[in-house]
Design a protein around this motif. Structure first.
Motif, PDB file in Angstrom:
ATOM      1  N   ALA A 144      36.008  29.185  38.492  1.00  9.91           N
ATOM      2  CA  ALA A 144      36.228  30.258  37.373  1.00  9.91           C
ATOM      3  C   ALA A 144      35.065  30.858  36.574  1.00  9.91           C
ATOM      4  O   ALA A 144      35.066  32.017  36.378  1.00  9.91           O
ATOM      5  N   MET A 145      34.131  30.137  36.519  1.00 11.44           N
ATOM      6  CA  MET A 145      32.922  30.661  35.998  1.00 11.44           C
ATOM      7  C   MET A 145      32.201  31.742  36.879  1.00 11.44           C
ATOM      8  O   MET A 145      31.592  32.595  36.436  1.00 11.44           O
ATOM      9  N   ASP A 146      32.161  31.440  38.278  1.00 10.72           N
ATOM     10  CA  ASP A 146      31.644  32.092  38.974  1.00 10.72           C
ATOM     11  C   ASP A 146      32.535  33.575  39.074  1.00 10.72           C
ATOM     12  O   ASP A 146      31.894  34.822  39.005  1.00 10.72           O
ATOM     13  N   ALA A 147      33.977  33.506  39.031  1.00 10.47           N
ATOM     14  CA  ALA A 147      34.540  34.824  38.795  1.00 10.47           C
ATOM     15  C   ALA A 147      34.513  35.639  37.624  1.00 10.47           C
ATOM     16  O   ALA A 147      34.538  36.645  37.570  1.00 10.47           O
ATOM     17  N   ARG A 148      34.012  34.924  36.672  1.00  9.61           N
ATOM     18  CA  ARG A 148      33.744  35.559  35.443  1.00  9.61           C
ATOM     19  C   ARG A 148      32.222  35.915  35.075  1.00  9.61           C
ATOM     20  O   ARG A 148      31.896  36.465  33.971  1.00  9.61           O
ATOM     21  N   ALA A 149      31.647  35.825  36.242  1.00 10.79           N
ATOM     22  CA  ALA A 149      30.137  36.281  36.182  1.00 10.79           C
ATOM     23  C   ALA A 149      29.189  35.586  35.187  1.00 10.79           C
ATOM     24  O   ALA A 149      28.735  36.214  34.114  1.00 10.79           O
ATOM     25  N   PHE A 150      29.585  34.231  34.745  1.00 12.12           N
ATOM     26  CA  PHE A 150      29.244  33.391  33.611  1.00 12.12           C
ATOM     27  C   PHE A 150      27.493  33.577  33.699  1.00 12.12           C
ATOM     28  O   PHE A 150      26.906  33.672  32.586  1.00 12.12           O
ATOM     29  N   TYR A 151      26.898  33.451  34.769  1.00 12.23           N
ATOM     30  CA  TYR A 151      25.343  33.430  34.933  1.00 12.23           C
ATOM     31  C   TYR A 151      24.902  34.858  35.180  1.00 12.23           C
ATOM     32  O   TYR A 151      23.493  35.123  35.560  1.00 12.23           O
ATOM     33  N   ALA A 152      25.653  36.001  34.904  1.00 13.01           N
ATOM     34  CA  ALA A 152      25.050  37.382  35.070  1.00 13.01           C
ATOM     35  C   ALA A 152      24.107  37.313  33.643  1.00 13.01           C
ATOM     36  O   ALA A 152      24.258  36.978  32.893  1.00 13.01           O
TER      37      ALA A 152
END
Length: 265
Positions: free
Chosen positions: A219-227
């Motif tokens: 879910a974090m990757d899908a929401r671009a948490f580290y963008a």
């Protein structure tokens, strides 16, 4: 009409989240400031009378903030368990000259009772600060306030995720125990039966925790948490009004004055 309802629902996320209570609507860091002062006062005072007064003040504050039921449900059990245990241990094993009672090889002295009463009420008062803050402040509000003060989003997420994981594990364990009970496995009664029923749930519990961790990572990757961009939030805190700043200033000055008075006295 439906479009108006949709826009009203969407715009509700842009407004500060308030609960129409003077204490609950304080900034999480403001509440943390006040609660920390209440926890430190018994340490500085070193008097069981002050500790008891702070404990009673917790109940008054919980009543005023409409959290008396949630607070008392946890705090009374915790206070009785920790307070009684610490008092008994200190009263029995602290030596002294004024002997009150002898129980075999144990000697209860007036000094031990006084020390046990002071130490037990001190620990219970400190625990009260933690319990009351947990029922008066949502963890996500505290993390949002810290993030607005410059704490990295990754740090606030780790803390919030850890706290939520504890809650999720508790709910999952209850669900597994109910499932075991529905299958005819005895989960209540004597302590030995409860212990036997507890070990079989460890496997599903750990596997469920690992699965939840993987889902959160996806879910974090899908929401671009580290963008490399500024994070957005679905929750906003209200701006700290001047009256709240004035209250904090008065409380902190009074606390500093109390410490100076104790040191000088």
């Amino acid at each position: 009409m439906d479009m108006e309802m949709d826009y009203e629902f969407i715009n509700s996320f842009k407004k500060p989240q308030v609960q129409n209570n003077w204490f609950l609507d304080l900034n999480p860091l403001s509440k943390l400031n006040i609660i920390l002062i209440l926890a430190i006062i018994p340490i500085v005072a070193k008097s069981w009378v002050v500790s008891v007064a702070v404990i009673l003040f917790y109940f008054i504050l919980a009543t005023a903030s409409s959290r008396i039921k949630q607070f008392s449900k946890v705090y009374i059990r915790l206070g009785l368990l920790i307070g009684s245990l610490l008092f008994i241990m200190r009263a029995m094993f602290i030596p002294g000259e004024d002997v009150l009672m002898k129980l075999g090889f144990l000697t209860i002295t007036q000094e031990g009772v006084d020390h046990g009463l002071q130490f037990a009420t001190l620990v219970v008062a400190i625990c009260g600060a933690l319990v009351f803050y947990s029922v008066a402040t949502q963890a996500k509000d505290l993390m949002l306030a810290l993030e607005k003060k410059g704490v990295p989003p990754t740090g606030t997420y780790v803390i919030l995720s850890s706290l939520q994981s504890i809650i999720d594990l508790g709910s999952m364990s209850k669900l597994i125990m109910e499932s075991q009970k529905a299958r005819g496995i005895e989960t209540e009664g004597k302590a030995i039966h409860r212990i036997k029923a507890f070990f079989p749930i460890l496997g599903p519990l750990f596997l469920g925790a690992i699965s939840n961790s993987e889902e959160k990572a996806i879910a974090m990757d899908a929401r671009a948490f580290y963008a490399p961009a500024k994070n957005t939030h679905l929750r906003e805190l209200r701006l700290v009004p001047p009256s709240e700043k004035m209250i904090l200033l008065i409380v902190n000055l009074a606390f500093i004055g109390f410490i100076v008075w104790r040191v000088v006295g």
